[in-house]
Design a protein around this motif. Structure first.
Motif, PDB file in Angstrom:
ATOM      1  N   VAL A   1      -4.085  -3.832   3.172  1.00  0.00           N
ATOM      2  CA  VAL A   1      -4.088  -2.749   4.290  1.00  0.00           C
ATOM      3  C   VAL A   1      -3.659  -1.482   3.406  1.00  0.00           C
ATOM      4  CG1 VAL A   1      -3.515  -1.867   6.244  1.00  0.00           C
ATOM      5  CG2 VAL A   1      -4.154  -4.315   6.219  1.00  0.00           C
ATOM      6  N   PHE A   2      -4.333  -0.444   3.155  1.00  0.00           N
ATOM      7  CA  PHE A   2      -3.875   0.785   2.731  1.00  0.00           C
ATOM      8  C   PHE A   2      -3.911   1.903   4.094  1.00  0.00           C
ATOM      9  CE2 PHE A   2      -5.719  -0.786  -0.920  1.00  0.00           C
ATOM     10  CZ  PHE A   2      -4.478  -0.357  -1.907  1.00  0.00           C
ATOM     11  N   THR A   3      -2.669   2.628   4.057  1.00  0.00           N
ATOM     12  CA  THR A   3      -2.570   3.740   5.336  1.00  0.00           C
ATOM     13  C   THR A   3      -2.864   5.205   4.648  1.00  0.00           C
ATOM     14  OG1 THR A   3       0.056   4.237   4.846  1.00  0.00           O
ATOM     15  CG2 THR A   3      -0.649   2.402   6.321  1.00  0.00           C
ATOM     16  N   ASP A   4      -3.453   5.840   5.721  1.00  0.00           N
ATOM     17  CA  ASP A   4      -3.621   7.089   5.252  1.00  0.00           C
ATOM     18  C   ASP A   4      -2.788   8.271   6.108  1.00  0.00           C
ATOM     19  OD1 ASP A   4      -4.894   9.727   4.407  1.00  0.00           O
ATOM     20  OD2 ASP A   4      -6.486   9.546   5.932  1.00  0.00           O
ATOM     21  N   GLU A   5      -1.946   8.886   5.275  1.00  0.00           N
ATOM     22  CA  GLU A   5      -1.273   9.925   6.093  1.00  0.00           C
ATOM     23  C   GLU A   5      -1.842  11.169   6.158  1.00  0.00           C
ATOM     24  OE1 GLU A   5       3.793  10.297   6.418  1.00  0.00           O
ATOM     25  OE2 GLU A   5       2.915  11.028   4.366  1.00  0.00           O
ATOM     26  N   LEU A   6      -2.914  11.517   6.944  1.00  0.00           N
ATOM     27  CA  LEU A   6      -3.413  12.665   7.282  1.00  0.00           C
ATOM     28  C   LEU A   6      -2.462  13.532   7.768  1.00  0.00           C
ATOM     29  CD1 LEU A   6      -6.131  14.220   7.248  1.00  0.00           C
ATOM     30  CD2 LEU A   6      -6.464  13.173   9.722  1.00  0.00           C
ATOM     31  N   GLY A   7      -2.562  14.664   7.275  1.00  0.00           N
ATOM     32  CA  GLY A   7      -1.500  15.930   7.907  1.00  0.00           C
ATOM     33  C   GLY A   7      -0.054  15.726   7.423  1.00  0.00           C
TER      34      GLY A   7
ATOM     35  N   HIS B   1       1.801   4.750   9.736  1.00  0.00           N
ATOM     36  CA  HIS B   1       2.672   4.897   8.806  1.00  0.00           C
ATOM     37  C   HIS B   1       3.235   3.397   8.542  1.00  0.00           C
ATOM     38  CE1 HIS B   1       6.747   6.934   7.562  1.00  0.00           C
ATOM     39  NE2 HIS B   1       5.575   7.689   6.966  1.00  0.00           N
ATOM     40  N   ASN B   2       4.506   3.078   8.656  1.00  0.00           N
ATOM     41  CA  ASN B   2       5.047   1.916   7.782  1.00  0.00           C
ATOM     42  C   ASN B   2       4.879   0.650   8.684  1.00  0.00           C
ATOM     43  OD1 ASN B   2       5.668   3.449   5.695  1.00  0.00           O
ATOM     44  ND2 ASN B   2       7.929   3.325   5.823  1.00  0.00           N
TER      45      ASN B   2
ATOM     46  N   VAL C   1       2.434  -5.605  12.603  1.00  0.00           N
ATOM     47  CA  VAL C   1       2.842  -4.538  13.355  1.00  0.00           C
ATOM     48  C   VAL C   1       3.037  -3.338  12.558  1.00  0.00           C
ATOM     49  CG1 VAL C   1       5.214  -5.487  12.904  1.00  0.00           C
ATOM     50  CG2 VAL C   1       4.942  -3.855  15.059  1.00  0.00           C
ATOM     51  N   GLN C   2       2.975  -2.085  13.126  1.00  0.00           N
ATOM     52  CA  GLN C   2       2.969  -0.804  12.477  1.00  0.00           C
ATOM     53  C   GLN C   2       3.240   0.160  13.290  1.00  0.00           C
ATOM     54  OE1 GLN C   2      -0.868  -0.293  10.943  1.00  0.00           O
ATOM     55  NE2 GLN C   2      -0.175   1.604   9.610  1.00  0.00           N
ATOM     56  N   ALA C   3       4.048   1.192  12.605  1.00  0.00           N
ATOM     57  CA  ALA C   3       4.400   2.565  13.261  1.00  0.00           C
ATOM     58  C   ALA C   3       3.555   3.574  13.032  1.00  0.00           C
ATOM     59  CB  ALA C   3       5.799   3.066  12.685  1.00  0.00           C
TER      60      ALA C   3
ATOM     61  N   ALA D   1       8.145   6.647  15.669  1.00  0.00           N
ATOM     62  CA  ALA D   1       8.480   5.442  14.966  1.00  0.00           C
ATOM     63  C   ALA D   1       8.097   5.608  13.607  1.00  0.00           C
ATOM     64  CB  ALA D   1       7.741   4.406  15.731  1.00  0.00           C
ATOM     65  N   TRP D   2       9.038   5.743  12.750  1.00  0.00           N
ATOM     66  CA  TRP D   2       8.841   5.845  11.161  1.00  0.00           C
ATOM     67  C   TRP D   2       8.403   4.371  10.612  1.00  0.00           C
ATOM     68  CZ3 TRP D   2      10.413   9.883   7.462  1.00  0.00           C
ATOM     69  CH2 TRP D   2      10.262   9.605   6.199  1.00  0.00           C
ATOM     70  N   SER D   3       9.155   3.552  10.759  1.00  0.00           N
ATOM     71  CA  SER D   3       8.870   2.059  10.578  1.00  0.00           C
ATOM     72  C   SER D   3       9.110   1.154  11.774  1.00  0.00           C
ATOM     73  CB  SER D   3       9.904   1.702   9.347  1.00  0.00           C
ATOM     74  OG  SER D   3      10.026   2.545   8.251  1.00  0.00           O
ATOM     75  N   ALA D   4       8.080   0.168  11.851  1.00  0.00           N
ATOM     76  CA  ALA D   4       8.248  -0.921  12.799  1.00  0.00           C
ATOM     77  C   ALA D   4       7.867  -2.118  11.885  1.00  0.00           C
ATOM     78  CB  ALA D   4       7.020  -0.456  13.850  1.00  0.00           C
ATOM     79  N   TYR D   5       9.132  -3.254  12.010  1.00  0.00           N
ATOM     80  CA  TYR D   5       8.835  -4.271  10.932  1.00  0.00           C
ATOM     81  C   TYR D   5       9.420  -5.558  12.099  1.00  0.00           C
ATOM     82  CZ  TYR D   5       8.931  -1.007   7.076  1.00  0.00           C
ATOM     83  OH  TYR D   5       8.859  -0.004   6.289  1.00  0.00           O
ATOM     84  N   TYR D   6       8.775  -6.550  11.694  1.00  0.00           N
ATOM     85  CA  TYR D   6       8.939  -7.905  12.256  1.00  0.00           C
ATOM     86  C   TYR D   6       9.817  -8.686  11.457  1.00  0.00           C
ATOM     87  CZ  TYR D   6       8.252 -12.290  14.963  1.00  0.00           C
ATOM     88  OH  TYR D   6       8.184 -13.282  15.536  1.00  0.00           O
ATOM     89  N   TYR D   7      11.141  -9.166  12.130  1.00  0.00           N
ATOM     90  CA  TYR D   7      11.897  -9.855  11.346  1.00  0.00           C
ATOM     91  C   TYR D   7      12.810 -10.776  12.360  1.00  0.00           C
ATOM     92  CZ  TYR D   7      16.540 -10.491   8.725  1.00  0.00           C
ATOM     93  OH  TYR D   7      17.689 -11.316   8.085  1.00  0.00           O
ATOM     94  N   ASN D   8      12.623 -12.093  11.895  1.00  0.00           N
ATOM     95  CA  ASN D   8      13.350 -13.185  12.671  1.00  0.00           C
ATOM     96  C   ASN D   8      13.138 -13.154  14.169  1.00  0.00           C
ATOM     97  OD1 ASN D   8      13.944 -14.232  10.157  1.00  0.00           O
ATOM     98  ND2 ASN D   8      15.950 -13.677  10.274  1.00  0.00           N
ATOM     99  N   GLY D   9      11.826 -13.043  14.617  1.00  0.00           N
ATOM    100  CA  GLY D   9      11.609 -12.990  15.940  1.00  0.00           C
ATOM    101  C   GLY D   9      11.494 -11.859  16.754  1.00  0.00           C
TER     102      GLY D   9
END
Length: 500
Positions: free
Chosen positions: A337-343, A396-397, A410-412, A450-458
């Protein structure tokens, strides 16, 4: 009040006013204006919007089509456990990394360490003042790494801003010893060409390799000369981090002349960034594979020899992608999956005027074997809820949610919030959960979310640019099996084999 009514977000009409449409049309024909598309060193300046756009935002809030200012809404399968506001570091919050019971949160003024042994009540155990955007952060063993992509007077944490045109200015990588989490120690610095916007770890037993992404050279910048179509490779000995040094600068986009061989951007490809390096790289060490999001290009490369990465395939999307920002593999390494940071992350691009394909994710299948593997486009994914014309919003991330047999992420999305989505069928991605706040302002464009949103250990952890550190709990039969997967360390751009 926390609202669980999902239907209220499905009818948004924002972004269709003539004035707003004209502004967005101008955005689409312009490339990034500065070297750094993410927010800058200081707080982003507020930008006024047209009166018609302001009126639409007010009407949409009154009608329940979008959340009210700072109001929290989410799907029924997500619970917002806690928010920890900013404290000693007032700058822009950026990326996250994890190790054991700790979360490491980047900030343009330094970094913060949380004890997340109780996810409902994170405790701050250290805050380190060390200015230098964007302080992209990662950890490996007893070492912590920070990226500096702003011109500084020197490599110390007491540095001040200094013009990039001065030869004495410094940008690059900083290394800290975190064997004592409550008292991190700054142990090394490595200057890199054009600084370090982001970096990616390729960890080995004795050494850690860092792939440093940077871009936007200029003939007037002594330490950032064109064409700069490559990445810096740093080798850091674990037992002697003070010996860290650049060991290679592989050119990923070879070409003759000062412009190199990447995407030429405008006017050849209007609205597309000229490729002068990479923005971010994600590696799969167990597969000796990496994916690079490189401004106007997406690349797949082999890292069998970590000091000499080799490009396998390269793709462009000169219709809907403006700035290739980041990459995420699925677990089987047959999709990316590639993201596009338009703007550049500072514009309102999640509205009807922009549509569903720009500022979105691009999903690619990886077909073939070995060095003959190819990236094949399948579809776009964008959050299905329109945002206000006062909300910066774009892909974003994010990270995988580890469930065998499924491709979940999951994504910001900045002020678009946090989205959980399924791309198991790469041609038909769909959202399965979300969390978001209403706009920071109903009258001006203010950078946040949200800059980053990550899944970690539940749990899902998110670093909000303005609001601070959020912890979310996802309860859904489709994602619940991921709770059984426990990691000792997670740097999302160094994707683990979750099921090994």
């Amino acid at each position: 009040m926390i609202l669980l009514n999902e239907s209220r977000t499905r009818r948004r009409r924002l972004g269709v006013a003539a004035a707003a449409a004209g502004l967005l049309a101008a955005l689409l024909t312009a490339g990034p204006a500065v070297a750094t598309p993410d927010p800058g060193d200081g707080p982003a300046a507020s930008k006024g919007v047209s009166r018609s756009a302001e009126a639409e935002v007010g009407a949409a809030i009154a009608d329940g089509e979008i959340p009210g200012q700072d109001e929290i809404v989410h799907s029924a399968n997500i619970e917002h456990l806690v928010n920890v506001p900013k404290d000693a570091l007032p700058g822009t919050n950026s990326d996250l990394a994890f190790q054991g019971r700790y979360a490491f949160a980047g900030n343009y003024d330094g970094f913060r360490i949380f004890d997340i042994s109780n996810p409902k009540a994170p405790k701050t155990i250290a805050q380190v003042l060390c200015p230098g955007s964007q302080n992209d952060i990662s950890v490996s063993g007893n070492l912590l790494f920070l990226s500096t992509d702003s011109s500084r007077s020197d490599s110390s944490c007491n540095s001040t801003t200094q013009p990039v045109t001065e030869k004495s200015s410094w940008e690059g990588m900083k290394v800290f010893d975190i064997s004592d989490k409550r008292n991190p120690k700054y142990v090394a610095a490595v200057e890199t060409a054009c600084g370090s916007h982001t970096h990616t770890l390729v960890p080995e037993r004795r050494d850690v390799y860092l792939y440093v992404s940077s871009y936007s050279p200029n003939a007037a910048y002594p330490d950032c000369q064109p064409p700069h179509d490559g990445i810096s490779v740093i080798k850091v000995p674990r037992n002697a981090p003070e010996q860290a040094a650049v060991v290679n600068f592989p050119v990923l986009f070879p070409g003759e002349g000062p412009d190199g061989g990447g995407n030429p951007g405008a006017p050849t490809n209007p609205g597309v960034s000229k490729t002068t390096g990479c923005h971010d790289i994600t590696v799969l060490p167990d597969k000796d594979l990496a994916a690079g999001a490189c401004m106007g290009d997406g690349i797949l490369f082999s890292i069998k020899d970590p000091e000499h990465p080799k490009v396998i395939d390269r793709v462009q999307d000169n219709v809907n992608f403006a700035f290739w920002h980041s990459a995420t593999f699925n677990q089987k390494a047959n999709k990316v999956v590639f993201t596009d940071e338009l703007g550049g992350g500072g514009a309102a691009t999640c509205n009807a005027a922009i549509g569903p394909n720009r500022g979105a994710d691009g999903i690619y299948d990886i077909v073939g074997k070995g060095d003959k593997r190819k990236l094949v486009f399948r579809s776009y994914y964008k959050i299905p809820r329109h945002q206000a014309d006062t909300e910066n919003c774009v892909a974003h991330n994010g990270s995988l949610i580890p469930v065998k047999g499924k491709d979940l992420m999951v994504q910001a999305w900045y002020q678009g919030g946090v989205s959980v989505w399924d791309f198991t069928d790469s041609s038909k991605p769909r959202e399965i959960a979300y969390f978001e706040r209403g706009p920071l302002s109903t009258t001006t464009m203010q950078t946040g979310g949200a800059w980053s949103a990550y899944y970690y250990n539940g749990y899902i952890y998110s670093n909000d640019i303005v609001k601070g550190f959020d912890v979310l709990k996802l309860s859904d039969k489709r994602t619940d099996p991921a709770r059984k997967v426990r990691l000792g360390e997670l740097n999302v751009q160094t994707q683990p084999d979750y099921f090994d």
